[in-house]
Scaffold this motif. Structure first.
Motif, mmCIF file in Angstrom:
data_model
loop_
_atom_site.group_PDB
_atom_site.id
_atom_site.type_symbol
_atom_site.label_atom_id
_atom_site.label_comp_id
_atom_site.label_asym_id
_atom_site.label_seq_id
_atom_site.Cartn_x
_atom_site.Cartn_y
_atom_site.Cartn_z
ATOM 1 N N UNK A 128 0.808 -1.220 0.000
ATOM 2 C CA UNK A 128 0.000 0.000 0.000
ATOM 3 C C UNK A 128 0.836 1.264 0.000
ATOM 4 N N UNK A 129 0.154 2.386 -0.240
ATOM 5 C CA UNK A 129 0.830 3.676 -0.338
ATOM 6 C C UNK A 129 -0.017 4.772 0.291
ATOM 7 N N UNK A 130 0.483 5.463 1.321
ATOM 8 C CA UNK A 130 -0.212 6.662 1.793
ATOM 9 C C UNK A 130 -0.076 7.757 0.745
ATOM 10 N N UNK A 131 -1.155 8.491 0.495
ATOM 11 C CA UNK A 131 -1.139 9.507 -0.558
ATOM 12 C C UNK A 131 -1.841 10.787 -0.105
ATOM 13 N N UNK A 132 -1.464 11.884 -0.754
ATOM 14 C CA UNK A 132 -2.165 13.164 -0.643
ATOM 15 C C UNK A 132 -2.379 13.671 -2.066
ATOM 16 N N UNK A 133 -3.126 14.765 -2.207
ATOM 17 C CA UNK A 133 -3.267 15.368 -3.531
ATOM 18 C C UNK A 133 -1.930 15.960 -3.952
ATOM 19 N N UNK A 134 -1.728 16.062 -5.239
ATOM 20 C CA UNK A 134 -0.463 16.576 -5.751
ATOM 21 C C UNK A 134 -0.221 18.029 -5.358
ATOM 22 N N UNK A 135 -1.290 18.780 -5.114
ATOM 23 C CA UNK A 135 -1.133 20.173 -4.701
ATOM 24 C C UNK A 135 -1.227 20.346 -3.180
ATOM 25 N N UNK A 136 -1.122 19.227 -2.450
ATOM 26 C CA UNK A 136 -1.186 19.285 -0.988
ATOM 27 C C UNK A 136 0.002 20.061 -0.419
ATOM 28 N N UNK A 137 -0.177 20.744 0.713
ATOM 29 C CA UNK A 137 0.958 21.421 1.352
ATOM 30 C C UNK A 137 1.954 20.433 1.960
ATOM 31 N N UNK A 138 1.547 19.160 2.077
ATOM 32 C CA UNK A 138 2.428 18.154 2.676
ATOM 33 C C UNK A 138 3.245 17.483 1.578
ATOM 34 N N UNK A 139 4.527 17.806 1.561
ATOM 35 C CA UNK A 139 5.399 17.303 0.497
ATOM 36 C C UNK A 139 5.995 15.938 0.831
ATOM 37 N N UNK A 140 5.867 15.504 2.088
ATOM 38 C CA UNK A 140 6.455 14.238 2.513
ATOM 39 C C UNK A 140 5.634 13.662 3.645
ATOM 40 N N UNK A 141 5.875 12.393 3.946
ATOM 41 C CA UNK A 141 5.185 11.757 5.066
ATOM 42 C C UNK A 141 5.562 12.433 6.376
ATOM 43 N N UNK A 142 6.816 12.859 6.491
ATOM 44 C CA UNK A 142 7.253 13.544 7.710
ATOM 45 C C UNK A 142 6.469 14.836 7.924
ATOM 46 N N UNK A 143 6.270 15.592 6.847
ATOM 47 C CA UNK A 143 5.520 16.833 6.971
ATOM 48 C C UNK A 143 4.078 16.559 7.397
ATOM 49 N N UNK A 144 3.487 15.495 6.844
ATOM 50 C CA UNK A 144 2.117 15.141 7.207
ATOM 51 C C UNK A 144 2.027 14.752 8.681
ATOM 52 N N UNK A 145 2.965 13.921 9.132
ATOM 53 C CA UNK A 145 2.953 13.490 10.526
ATOM 54 C C UNK A 145 3.274 14.641 11.478
ATOM 55 N N UNK A 146 4.189 15.480 11.091
ATOM 56 C CA UNK A 146 4.510 16.645 11.931
ATOM 57 C C UNK A 146 3.287 17.547 12.096
ATOM 58 N N UNK A 147 2.533 17.704 11.019
ATOM 59 C CA UNK A 147 1.325 18.531 11.092
ATOM 60 C C UNK A 147 0.272 17.876 11.985
ATOM 61 N N UNK A 148 0.174 16.540 11.905
ATOM 62 C CA UNK A 148 -0.784 15.820 12.743
ATOM 63 C C UNK A 148 -0.376 15.840 14.208
ATOM 64 N N UNK A 149 0.897 16.055 14.469
ATOM 65 C CA UNK A 149 1.383 16.187 15.847
ATOM 66 C C UNK A 149 1.179 17.608 16.355
ATOM 67 N N UNK A 150 1.430 18.573 15.497
ATOM 68 C CA UNK A 150 1.295 19.976 15.895
ATOM 69 C C UNK A 150 -0.167 20.359 16.143
ATOM 70 N N UNK A 151 -1.074 19.746 15.371
ATOM 71 C CA UNK A 151 -2.504 20.038 15.520
ATOM 72 C C UNK A 151 -3.275 18.716 15.475
ATOM 73 N N UNK A 152 -3.245 17.969 16.587
ATOM 74 C CA UNK A 152 -3.862 16.636 16.599
ATOM 75 C C UNK A 152 -5.356 16.668 16.254
#
Length: 315
Positions: free
Chosen positions: A121-145
């Motif tokens: 499997x593959x975690x995905x976002x839209x191509x125009x998402x502000x999250x450029x990497x999995x780390x950015x996505x997880x960091x955002x989910x940590x900063x604003x749970x």
């Protein structure tokens, strides 16, 4: 003693013969408890075509998509007449639903027929998402749970994988939104209703062509040759390795000779050049299991999935 065993074997064959002689008497119904276009749907239609084109059965195999929660279609087959004309094509959602308590039944309420291929499997976002990497996505989910809407099918594959990914970053919490299977999650993501989801390799191949998706990693043990640009989650520093199989089930009381006969039909279909190519194009490993090998695989998978499924109960 040998003569007695031989006699029993002959008697068993004689008893089985009438059931097999008339089977199938009508078209076979295979319920896929997800929307059209998802992984299970793709595989079901590939196998149905191979069976029909090669005349492996005198009756057609028809795929029926039952949308909504996957428990609905799964229950239809659990409660269907065990006459060899109704089957279920599903994956570890069946175990996730049981382990989480979302469903009051599970894989042991069916009779296993076969495993046909497995996939990662593959975690995905839209191509125009502000999250450029999995780390950015997880960091955002940590900063604003609990603020990033993550599309899932509760206790199914995409939810189970998302929970494992979330666990790699203490404090990160996604806001899980019940959407459905891969096809429904793709539409939800592209429509802007959710900001992330998880797709199978087959779904990624199916939906990626228009450039609207940004894959963030691959859950296989190593990069897939068909997705050489997508690093594994382990390469990215996340201890997640998650691949699953396609399972065919029959109602529990379906006669074993019919189950074995349908398993053999699926085995023959998978061996055709057409199915082999379709599996490869969709990045599936050409695994086939039936009988005791399937039973062992199901038991082993349950031991692995049960604790993850319990995480979905309150997340």
């Amino acid at each position: 003693m040998i003569a007695r065993i031989a006699g029993l074997a002959v008697s068993t064959l004689l008893l089985a013969a009438p059931a097999l002689a008339a089977w199938p008497e009508k078209p076979i119904r295979v319920v896929v408890p997800f929307a059209a276009g998802g992984t299970s749907d793709q595989m079901g239609r590939v196998f149905a075509r191979a069976i029909e084109e090669n005349k492996f059965l005198p009756q057609p195999v028809n795929i029926f998509n039952v949308t909504g929660h996957y428990s609905v279609g799964s229950r239809q087959i659990k409660d269907a007449a065990p006459d060899g004309h109704s089957f279920l094509l599903v994956h570890i959602a069946l175990m996730g639903g049981e382990a989480s308590g979302v469903m009051d039944f599970g894989f042991r309420d069916f009779k296993g027929v076969a495993t046909t291929g497995d996939f990662c499997l593959t975690p995905v976002v839209k191509n125009d998402s502000p999250y450029k990497s999995l780390k950015e996505l997880l960091d955002a989910a940590k900063a604003a749970p609990n603020t990033i809407p993550f599309g899932v099918n509760i206790a199914a594959i995409n939810h189970l994988v998302a929970l494992q990914i979330q666990q790699t970053t203490p404090g990160a919490t996604f806001r899980y939104v019940q959407v459905g299977g891969g096809a429904e999650n793709f539409r939800s993501l592209i429509g802007g209703h959710t900001q992330a989801t998880v797709l199978s390799s087959a779904e990624l191949v199916n939906f990626r062509g228009d450039g609207q998706l940004r894959p963030l990693g691959y859950t296989g043990p190593q990069r897939h040759p068909g997705l050489p640009d997508i690093p594994t989650l382990k390469e990215l520093g996340y201890d997640v390795d998650f691949c699953v199989a396609n399972w065919w089930f029959a109602p529990k009381a379906t006669p074993q000779p019919i189950v074995d006969a349908f398993a053999e039909v699926l085995r023959k279909a998978q061996a055709t050049p057409y199915v082999q190519k379709e599996l490869a194009d969709r990045l599936f490993a050409p695994v086939f299991l039936s009988g005791a090998d399937l039973d062992k695989s199901l038991a082993d998978t349950w031991r692995r999935i049960e604790p993850i499924g319990k995480m979905a109960t309150s997340k």
